[in-house]
Design an enzyme around this catalytic site. Structure first.
Site, PDB file in Angstrom:
ATOM      1  N   PRO A  92      45.293  38.581  40.626  1.00  0.00           N
ATOM      2  CG  PRO A  92      44.316  36.585  39.870  1.00  0.00           C
ATOM      3  CD  PRO A  92      45.030  37.811  39.400  1.00  0.00           C
ATOM      4  CG  HIS A  93      46.766  40.077  45.489  1.00  0.00           C
ATOM      5  ND1 HIS A  93      46.441  40.927  44.458  1.00  0.00           N
ATOM      6  CD2 HIS A  93      46.553  40.783  46.623  1.00  0.00           C
ATOM      7  CE1 HIS A  93      46.062  42.082  44.945  1.00  0.00           C
ATOM      8  NE2 HIS A  93      46.113  42.033  46.271  1.00  0.00           N
ATOM      9  CB  SER A  94      44.007  36.250  48.875  1.00  0.00           C
ATOM     10  OG  SER A  94      43.498  36.335  50.184  1.00  0.00           O
ATOM     11  CD  GLU A 119      45.889  43.896  48.869  1.00  0.00           C
ATOM     12  OE1 GLU A 119      45.380  44.104  47.757  1.00  0.00           O
ATOM     13  OE2 GLU A 119      45.946  42.779  49.393  1.00  0.00           O
TER      14      GLU A 119
END
Ligand SMILES: [Zn+2]
Lengths: 111, 151
Positions: free
Chosen positions: B62-64, A24
């Site tokens: 936004p990420h997950s 990330e």
């Protein structure tokens, strides 16, 4: 949904983030330092029953993913078709279920 | 590879005025039940608290990963007035890319898509024509075009 299952899922999802932290950051997403992540982890662990937590840690060491989704009746950890007696139960996420083959905690995505 | 952006997963006039509301509004476009939406929303909020995805210059991603999904989804939202999203540069965010994925996707679509969107976002901070596009179909065509150039 079962509260304990919910916390186990949160913990699993956080552990995935911890594993992917470097990737990330390479992509340009800053993530808090490891100590902060550990603190966040501790906060979830506090809420999980000790015997479930012991199982989580054991499964984590062995497989890396202690909680897995069930898709079309198949455990997404070991890819075994789960027994009909389990699949046919109602409101499965209201209870803690584990895979009879690999022992992982199960979350029913389709339920 | 199929188009990453789809009109049904785009909202050009977000109503949200806070970070929480934006996440809810974007998650609401996902084709899943309310209990899953809640789970995904909570996950995204926790993720933001561990590091903002507001990368600056008006864009946030936004990420997950989440256990609540079987597929990778990409949702796009635009807010002309902008929303305070705790961005790295402190500026309001106008363009949101929400990326959510199952814990393990065999073809690694999640990280690949995330990387590509991060890449086109850098370009989008320079070209601002996306602020003016009024039709979803056109908006989607524009974004998919940018992605295609990246291959
Ligand atoms: Zn299994």
């Amino acid at each position: 949904m079962n509260k304990q299952l919910l916390f186990l899922i949160s913990l699993q999802e956080l552990d995935i983030l911890i594993k992917e932290k470097e990737k990330e950051e390479e992509m340009g997403f800053p993530i808090k330092p490891c100590e902060e992540l550990k603190k966040a982890r501790e906060k979830i662990i506090e809420k999980i029953d000790a015997h479930l937590m012991r199982r989580y840690e054991r499964l984590s060491e062995r497989y890396g993913n202690p909680v897995v989704p069930v898709v079309d009746g198949i455990c997404q950890g070991c890819y075994m078709l789960l027994p009909t007696s389990l699949i046919s139960q109602k409101a499965k996420n209201e209870r803690i279920h584990t895979c009879p083959n690999c022992g992982r905690f199960l979350y029913w995505v389709d339920d | 590879m199929k188009d990453v952006f789809k009109p049904e997963f785009v909202k050009l006039e977000l109503e949200a005025t806070t970070r929480e509301e934006v996440l809810r509004e974007l998650v609401d476009l996902l084709p899943v039940g309310d209990d899953k939406k809640e789970l995904i929303y909570q996950r995204l909020l926790e993720r933001e608290n561990l590091g903002t995805t507001g990368i600056g210059k008006g864009i946030a991603i936004p990420h997950s990963r989440t256990l609540a999904l079987k597929d990778v989804f990409v949702i796009v939202g635009r807010s002309k007035k902008g929303v305070d999203f705790n961005a790295l540069d402190g500026k309001p965010v106008h363009l949101f890319f929400l990326i959510v994925a199952p814990p393990y996707d065999p073809k690694n679509r999640y990280l690949i898509t995330l990387g590509k969107i991060a890449e086109i976002s850098r370009e989008l901070t320079r070209k601002k024509e996306w602020m003016e596009i009024e039709k979803k179909e056109e908006f989607v065509k524009f974004l998919n075009g940018l992605l295609r150039e990246k291959k």
